[in-house]
Scaffold this motif. Structure first.
Motif, mmCIF file in Angstrom:
data_model
loop_
_atom_site.group_PDB
_atom_site.id
_atom_site.type_symbol
_atom_site.label_atom_id
_atom_site.label_comp_id
_atom_site.label_asym_id
_atom_site.label_seq_id
_atom_site.Cartn_x
_atom_site.Cartn_y
_atom_site.Cartn_z
ATOM 1 N N VAL A 348 -4.796 4.646 -4.593
ATOM 2 C CA VAL A 348 -5.659 5.224 -5.629
ATOM 3 C C VAL A 348 -4.837 6.047 -6.613
ATOM 4 C CG1 VAL A 348 -7.712 5.263 -4.159
ATOM 5 C CG2 VAL A 348 -6.195 7.245 -4.190
ATOM 6 N N ASP A 349 -3.616 6.413 -6.226
ATOM 7 C CA ASP A 349 -2.791 7.275 -7.074
ATOM 8 C C ASP A 349 -1.414 6.665 -7.294
ATOM 9 O OD1 ASP A 349 -4.503 9.549 -7.553
ATOM 10 O OD2 ASP A 349 -4.265 10.038 -5.422
ATOM 11 N N ALA A 367 -9.720 10.699 3.834
ATOM 12 C CA ALA A 367 -10.623 9.908 4.673
ATOM 13 C C ALA A 367 -9.865 9.233 5.812
ATOM 14 C CB ALA A 367 -11.343 8.865 3.817
ATOM 15 N N ILE A 368 -8.661 8.755 5.526
ATOM 16 C CA ILE A 368 -7.851 8.132 6.587
ATOM 17 C C ILE A 368 -7.498 9.160 7.648
ATOM 18 C CG2 ILE A 368 -5.632 7.055 7.106
ATOM 19 C CD1 ILE A 368 -5.786 5.714 4.352
ATOM 20 N N ARG A 369 -7.051 10.335 7.217
ATOM 21 C CA ARG A 369 -6.684 11.364 8.190
ATOM 22 C C ARG A 369 -7.889 11.802 9.022
ATOM 23 N NH1 ARG A 369 -3.423 13.235 3.728
ATOM 24 N NH2 ARG A 369 -4.957 14.845 3.239
ATOM 25 N N ASP A 370 -9.058 11.837 8.406
ATOM 26 C CA ASP A 370 -10.263 12.224 9.150
ATOM 27 C C ASP A 370 -10.609 11.209 10.235
ATOM 28 O OD1 ASP A 370 -10.548 14.508 7.641
ATOM 29 O OD2 ASP A 370 -12.055 13.671 6.286
ATOM 30 N N ARG A 371 -10.236 9.932 10.020
ATOM 31 C CA ARG A 371 -10.541 8.882 10.992
ATOM 32 C C ARG A 371 -9.483 8.762 12.086
ATOM 33 N NH1 ARG A 371 -13.740 4.462 9.846
ATOM 34 N NH2 ARG A 371 -13.159 3.931 11.998
ATOM 35 N N LEU A 394 -12.552 1.893 4.642
ATOM 36 C CA LEU A 394 -11.836 2.948 3.919
ATOM 37 C C LEU A 394 -11.493 2.520 2.498
ATOM 38 C CD1 LEU A 394 -9.536 4.054 6.848
ATOM 39 C CD2 LEU A 394 -11.109 5.575 5.635
ATOM 40 N N VAL A 395 -11.057 1.278 2.323
ATOM 41 C CA VAL A 395 -10.726 0.785 0.991
ATOM 42 C C VAL A 395 -11.982 0.698 0.130
ATOM 43 C CG1 VAL A 395 -9.890 -1.212 -0.304
ATOM 44 C CG2 VAL A 395 -8.645 -0.426 1.719
ATOM 45 N N ALA A 396 -13.064 0.198 0.705
ATOM 46 C CA ALA A 396 -14.309 0.060 -0.064
ATOM 47 C C ALA A 396 -14.856 1.418 -0.479
ATOM 48 C CB ALA A 396 -15.342 -0.702 0.763
ATOM 49 N N ALA A 397 -14.822 2.387 0.428
ATOM 50 C CA ALA A 397 -15.391 3.701 0.129
ATOM 51 C C ALA A 397 -14.588 4.452 -0.915
ATOM 52 C CB ALA A 397 -15.473 4.523 1.413
ATOM 53 N N ALA A 400 -9.922 2.087 -3.519
ATOM 54 C CA ALA A 400 -8.476 1.854 -3.599
ATOM 55 C C ALA A 400 -8.198 0.437 -4.092
ATOM 56 C CB ALA A 400 -7.832 2.069 -2.234
ATOM 57 N N ARG A 401 -7.178 0.315 -4.933
ATOM 58 C CA ARG A 401 -6.855 -0.972 -5.542
ATOM 59 C C ARG A 401 -5.690 -1.627 -4.795
ATOM 60 N NH1 ARG A 401 -4.309 2.993 -8.219
ATOM 61 N NH2 ARG A 401 -2.091 2.709 -8.680
ATOM 62 N N PRO A 402 -5.659 -2.958 -4.745
ATOM 63 C CA PRO A 402 -4.480 -3.629 -4.176
ATOM 64 C C PRO A 402 -3.267 -3.383 -5.066
ATOM 65 C CG PRO A 402 -5.985 -5.222 -5.158
ATOM 66 C CD PRO A 402 -6.697 -3.909 -5.177
ATOM 67 N N THR A 403 -2.111 -3.202 -4.459
ATOM 68 C CA THR A 403 -0.922 -2.821 -5.216
ATOM 69 C C THR A 403 -0.051 -4.001 -5.627
ATOM 70 O OG1 THR A 403 0.210 -2.362 -3.119
ATOM 71 C CG2 THR A 403 -0.812 -0.499 -4.248
ATOM 72 N N HIS A 404 -0.436 -5.218 -5.265
ATOM 73 C CA HIS A 404 0.264 -6.402 -5.760
ATOM 74 C C HIS A 404 -0.649 -7.601 -5.603
ATOM 75 C CE1 HIS A 404 0.977 -8.058 -1.703
ATOM 76 N NE2 HIS A 404 1.233 -6.816 -1.342
ATOM 77 N N THR A 405 -0.348 -8.658 -6.288
ATOM 78 C CA THR A 405 -1.134 -9.884 -6.207
ATOM 79 C C THR A 405 -1.143 -10.406 -4.780
ATOM 80 O OG1 THR A 405 -0.527 -10.452 -8.476
ATOM 81 C CG2 THR A 405 -1.383 -12.230 -7.093
ATOM 82 N N GLY A 406 -2.317 -10.675 -4.273
ATOM 83 C CA GLY A 406 -2.451 -11.209 -2.926
ATOM 84 C C GLY A 406 -2.685 -10.165 -1.860
#
Length: 448
Positions: A348-349, A367-371, A394-397, A400-406
């Protein structure tokens, strides 16, 4: 406070340097007894065995590396990272409300001099590198938070010779560099000895047939020459092995571990193949049965070998499960995207847009650390391999964007295969976890 820290660091450096000269002369049982209270605090025997191997590796390191490399390991890895770094990381958590990582993994280039089967790193161009000024800003910000230990990955890091100047500029930090080893010749080994704060971890596939089949004819011979040069100049180094369905049993065999220990490796890192990149293939992952076999074999090897062996997944109990999202570490890729893990290609950043301390406050990382941990069995720590449903949520909530194609394929078309893998591994890992404390009996100690 600064003067107190300076005084404390000076006392620790001088004391540890003196102790390091004597360490090889101290019998191992004495060292075990001296550290017995800390070792006994580890709640399972396999962790206690790992601690003893860590002592053994440190003892060997102090006697076999050059004086400069020994001094830097003490000053940077022990004093700056622990004695000074730990209080700073705790202060960041208390005062800034962030989880300052123990370790940062950075990929400053994805260029590579090899063209290994199934790898896309060599397709990158020089203008795609992480700019040096941005890398140095990142290192300085992490240092201010108390982080003094960095892993440099790629691509092939030694293709960027300007990184040697970065290591020299940040001479108070310690760098572990993952490399294919083919660019390490005698002059470069001499430079690394002069720097003192670089620990190469050289990728190996197996022996010569396996290595040359994937990386190109002659690669294995270059790796051996690189290790010989590093050993000759007193630079500490280790090996890194990615376990696949085809080589899993080989890389945890007695012959494999003994061979690389004989070349001078102090450390062996194990990674599980993960279906990422441009041509992900779930069928290359070690089977669940093979993965459990690797856990058990490493337990046996630690009992009988001095080399320190660590598995990124199988040693989840050592760190209480998942390390990602700044709990212990995070990854900054070549574009500056801040990923929670080198195997979680979502962000996300970007470090170009905000300082590291603000990145660590992101809702995604929080959110990841909380889980964490994702389940009570720390042999199933991973949100990619073992808890894929958690990764999707986690990604949906977070958006967060994918950082490369695929990259998104792990959430979409590969999701059925990843779910099936996790479901097959769970009962095997749970059975292994039930007996994990007994994988190495309490009285199974190497002969002094």
């Amino acid at each position: 406070m600064a003067s107190v820290d300076t005084w404390r660091a000076a006392v620790c450096r001088h004391g540890l340097r003196a102790a390091a000269r004597l360490l090889p002369l101290v019998p191992r049982p004495w060292l075990y007894r001296a550290m017995r209270r800390r070792i006994d605090d580890i709640p399972y025997e396999q962790g206690r065995v790992f601690a003893r191997r860590l002592i053994d590796a440190g003892r060997r390191l102090m006697s076999r590396v050059s004086p400069n490399c020994r001094r830097k390991a003490i000053d940077n890895f022990l004093v700056n990272n622990y004695v000074l770094g730990l209080p700073r990381r705790r202060a960041a958590q208390r005062d800034l409300g962030i989880s300052a990582p123990y370790l940062l993994v950075v990929s400053p280039t994805m260029r590579c001099n090899l063209h290994c089967t199934g790898c896309y790193a060599g397709e990158y161009a020089r203008d795609g590198d992480l700019p040096r000024d941005l890398l140095e800003r990142l290192l300085a910000e992490a240092r201010d938070l108390g982080t003094a230990f960095f892993t440099i990955s790629g691509g092939e890091p030694f293709i960027r010779r300007d990184l040697l100047d970065v290591y020299r500029t940040f001479g108070d930090l310690y760098f572990q560099v993952y490399t294919n080893g083919t660019l390490i010749d005698d002059p470069l080994a001499a430079q690394l000895a002069d720097l003192g704060n670089v620990f190469p971890a050289i990728s190996v596939e197996g022996f010569e047939p396996e290595t040359d089949a994937r990386r190109g004819k002659g690669t294995f011979a270059k790796i051996l020459r690189a290790m010989a040069s590093l050993k000759r100049h007193g630079v500490p180094f280790g090996f890194s092995a990615t376990a696949t369905r085809h080589n899993n049993d080989l890389v945890v065999s007695d012959a494999f571990v003994d061979f690389w220990a004989d070349q001078g490796c102090f450390l062996g890192w194990y990674f599980n193949y993960v279906p990422l990149g441009s041509t992900p293939d779930p069928d290359l992952m070690p089977t669940p049965e093979q993965r459990v076999h690797r856990v058990r074999r490493l337990a046996e090897l630690r009992r009988s070998r001095e080399i320190l062996l660590a598995d990124f997944w199988g040693d989840g109990p050592l760190v209480g499960g998942c390390m990602a999202a700044g709990r212990y570490y995070l990854h900054i890729n070549v574009h500056g995207d801040v990923e929670p893990c080198v195997f979680v290609h979502f962000a996300v950043d970007n470090i170009r847009d905000k300082p590291l301390r603000d990145v660590l406050r992101s809702d995604f990382f929080s959110a990841i650390r909380d889980r964490q941990p994702f389940n009570a069995n720390h042999l199933r720590p991973c949100m990619v391999l073992d808890n894929p449903q958690a990764l999707r949520k986690l990604v949906a909530a977070s958006g967060a964007r994918p950082t490369h194609t695929g990259a998104a394929s792990i959430l979409n078309e590969l999701a059925p295969a990843m779910d099936a893998y996790a479901q097959r591994f769970a009962p095997l890992a749970d059975a292994c976890w039930d007996t994990y404390r007994d994988l190495d009996p309490e009285d199974a100690r190497p002969n002094p």
